[in-house]
Each structure stands twice: as structure tokens, then as C-alpha cells.
Write an enzyme that holds these catalytic residues in place. Structure first.
Site: not given
Length: 349
Positions: A81, A113, A235, A244
Site C-alpha cells: 500500500e 493488506c 491479519h 477475538r
């Protein structure tokens, strides 16, 4: 036909800035910021480094670890990016910098990403089709975060290169799956120095929907269970999201913790999930299964399952720096040095 990861190489700039130093400048509570993002410090590229130099170093290490003639690499993909040039590919620079043949497929990939992991899909396809002997993908970034904005606490620098082939496979590909939708969670318009994000879109509608969609979809399609995997790598935009996501998939912490790097270097964007993958490959044992799930804003996730082979032990003994080596090799800078090194101080006539 066995196709998979022949080699890997990573590069993390040695400079670091602590979260508390950034918080000091902007008057934020450092303990609260660390608690929110679970990022203690992040990597900062040197004054003479950019996404290209980082990619070159990571790729050189991958070639060195593989012990192959670079001219046998028939395809090279670069995902980033933070291209130094608006119009000029990184992949063509890699061809000459690495001593590859001129008869090579070279492409810069685009998907936030997960562009680097899209390169992995493409390289696997060409190798599997017998069109090239080896393919390489590089995820590299010097990611941007506007001063004073919360992305500044995590946006960092690093790169990972993966070499794909049929011979000398250290981690064999078993399955791949993709989950994509049009979700405006994060973007940067032409000419804008820093990205924008959709606040509430970055969590549930973007990251979690796509990470869970790809991982769960792969497991359902191919019959995998969380207990099948020795390691799981997601990621890592911050320290909370991957933990989580693992909980949502009933994946225990001991399977995800070995691949967590964001706490120590921040979010390296295209190198984020791949850096965790490289860290796991540095220590994995034959027979281990690895679930790798990168994410790209906009939004989408790829999910891969690899099984580690006996070759990994040979690759681990090449003397190439491990991710853990680079996590320990660091020099701290203050905020003024950080601005200078990131070329964020603008001079006007």
C-alpha cells in the site's frame, strides 16, 4: 502434485518507537492506548529505507534460505500500500535487484493488506500449472498513519517474501479459500498522504466478517476442525482483533499466540499476517498444520492451510535471521527522529 512454500524470508527495520512516546506528544494516556490496541511499540523504516528496499532484503533472505538459483524464479509478485512511485512497479525492480531472469512474470498486486497473499495465490497457480519452476510473492509496506490519529499507534514497516515451488517444499499447500465483499472500511484517495477509515466499519462488517467468513468457509468446505491446526495466523491490525477472531472460531490461545507480532512491531500491513506466518515457520515441526488468514480492506480475506514437511528443519538451519531475531534487534527513536525518518517533516520555500 506437491506444491507449497519452499522458503521464506522476512525483514523488519531495527528502529522502534514506543507507544508511550507517541502518546506523550499527543497528550493521550499511554496505558489506555496500550490497553486498547495491545501494541507496545512499532517498527520504523530507516531514513534510506522504503517498501522497495524492504522487499529486496526480505526476498534476498528467502532466496538464501532456499539455496536456489534466483534465475529459476519465473514469477514475482509484489503487494504493498506504500509504493514509492505512483506509476512504476516494484516487481520489475525486484527482477534486477535479485538477479532474476528477464523472462519472468512480474506484477504489482492490489488489494490493501492482502495484496501480498493474492500474489501467493497467483504464484501457486503458475507453479501448479507447470508454467514456472518457482514463484515468489513479497508483502511489503511502510504503512501510513496521520499524526495524532489512532492509526499512528500501529502503522509500521516490514516485509516478507515467500517462494513457492514443487521441489524442496517446506510447507505443502492443502487448501485455499476466499471471501470478498464491497465494504468501505478503509481507503486512501489519489494524492492523499494518509488513509481514511470508516470507524465502525473496520471491525464487525470488515475484519471479523471476512476473517471469519474465509476461515469458517474453508473449514466447512474441506472438513477441518480447529483442533487440526498446530498454529493459526490472522491479519493483525492490532493485538485485540486476532485474539477475538480466534475466540469466535473456538481456537485456543496457544495456537494463535506464537504468530502474534503486532504487539512488538505494529501493523506492517501487507507483511502483517505473512510476518506471523514466517515466525511460525521458523519454529514449526514436520506434520504441523498451519491456518493462515490474511485480510485486506475493501474488503476480503484468503484462507490457506499448509502442512509442514521434513524439509522445514533444513530451512530453519540456514543462518538466515529469524523473525524472533529481528524482534530483539532494535534501536529506539523519539518522535522527532520518527518524523525525520518517515520524511514527514515538509520544508517549503
Amino acid at each position: 502434485m506437491k506444491v507449497g512454500i519452499v522458503s521464506w524470508g522476512a525483514y523488519i527495520p531495527k528502529y522502534r518507537i514506543r507507544t508511550e512516546e507517541v502518546a506523550r506528544i499527543w497528550g493521550d494516556d499511554p496505558l489506555r492506548i496500550v490497553d486498547v490496541y495491545l501494541v507496545d511499540e512499532k517498527s520504523v523504516e530507516g531514513i534510506d529505507e522504503d517498501a522497495v528496499t524492504i522487499a529486496v532484503e526480505a526476498a534476498r533472505r528467502a532466496i538464501r534460505r532456499a539455496g536456489i538459483d534466483p534465475k529459476k524464479i519465473g514469477a514475482v509478485y509484489a503487494g504493498t500500500e506504500s509504493k514509492p512511485y505512483a506509476v512504476k512497479p516494484i516487481s520489475s525492480i525486484l527482477v534486477d535487484a535479485l538477479g532474476l531472469s528477464n523472462n519472468v512474470f512480474a506484477v504489482d498486486m492490489e488489494f490493501a493488506c492482502k495484496a501480498g497473499s493474492e500474489g501467493l495465490v497467483a504464484a501457486i497457480g503458475l507453479v501448479k500449472a507447470g508454467q514456472v519452476e518457482y514463484g515468489m510473492t513479497v508483502g511489503t509496506d511502510t504503512s501510513q498513519g496521520e499524526p495524532g490519529e489512532h492509526l499512528e499507534y500501529s502503522a509500521s514497516s516490514g516485509g516478507v517474501a515467500l517462494i513457492v515451488g514443487r521441489d524442496g517444499v517446506a510447507a505443502e499447500l492443502e487448501a485455499v479459500y476466499s471471501y470478498v465483499s464491497d465494504t468501505p472500511d478503509f481507503w486512501r484517495r489519489e494524492g492523499s498522504p494518509y488513509p481514511m477509515h470508516g470507524e465502525g466499519f473496520t471491525g464487525e462488517p470488515a475484519y471479523f466478517r471476512h476473517i471469519i467468513g474465509a476461515a469458517k468457509g474453508l473449514m466447512e468446505k474441506y472438513g477441518y476442525k480447529p483442533s487440526d491446526f498446530a498454529y493459526v495466523v490472522f491479519h493483525q491490525p492490532n493485538g485485540r482483533f486476532p485474539v477475538r477472531a480466534a475466540s469466535m472460531l473456538n481456537i485456543p490461545m496457544e495456537k494463535i499466540k506464537p504468530g502474534i507480532v503486532v504487539t512488538h512491531i505494529g501493523n506492517t500491513y501487507n507483511a502483517s499476517a505473512l510476518m506471523g506466518f514466517a515466525k511460525v515457520l521458523d519454529v514449526a515441526k514436520p506434520g504441523d498444520k498451519i491456518l493462515l488468514v490474511p485480510f485486506g480492506s475493501g474488503a476480503g480475506s484468503n484462507a490457506f492451510v499448509f502442512t509442514v514437511t521434513d524439509v522445514v528443519q533444513e530451512r530453519q538451519k540456514t543462518g538466515v535471521p529469524t523473525v524472533e531475531d529481528m524482534l530483539r534487534d532494535k534501536i529506539y527513536v523519539d518522535y522527532a527522529q520518527y518524523l525525520k525518518m518517515r520524511k514527514m517533516i515538509k520544508l517549503f520555500d
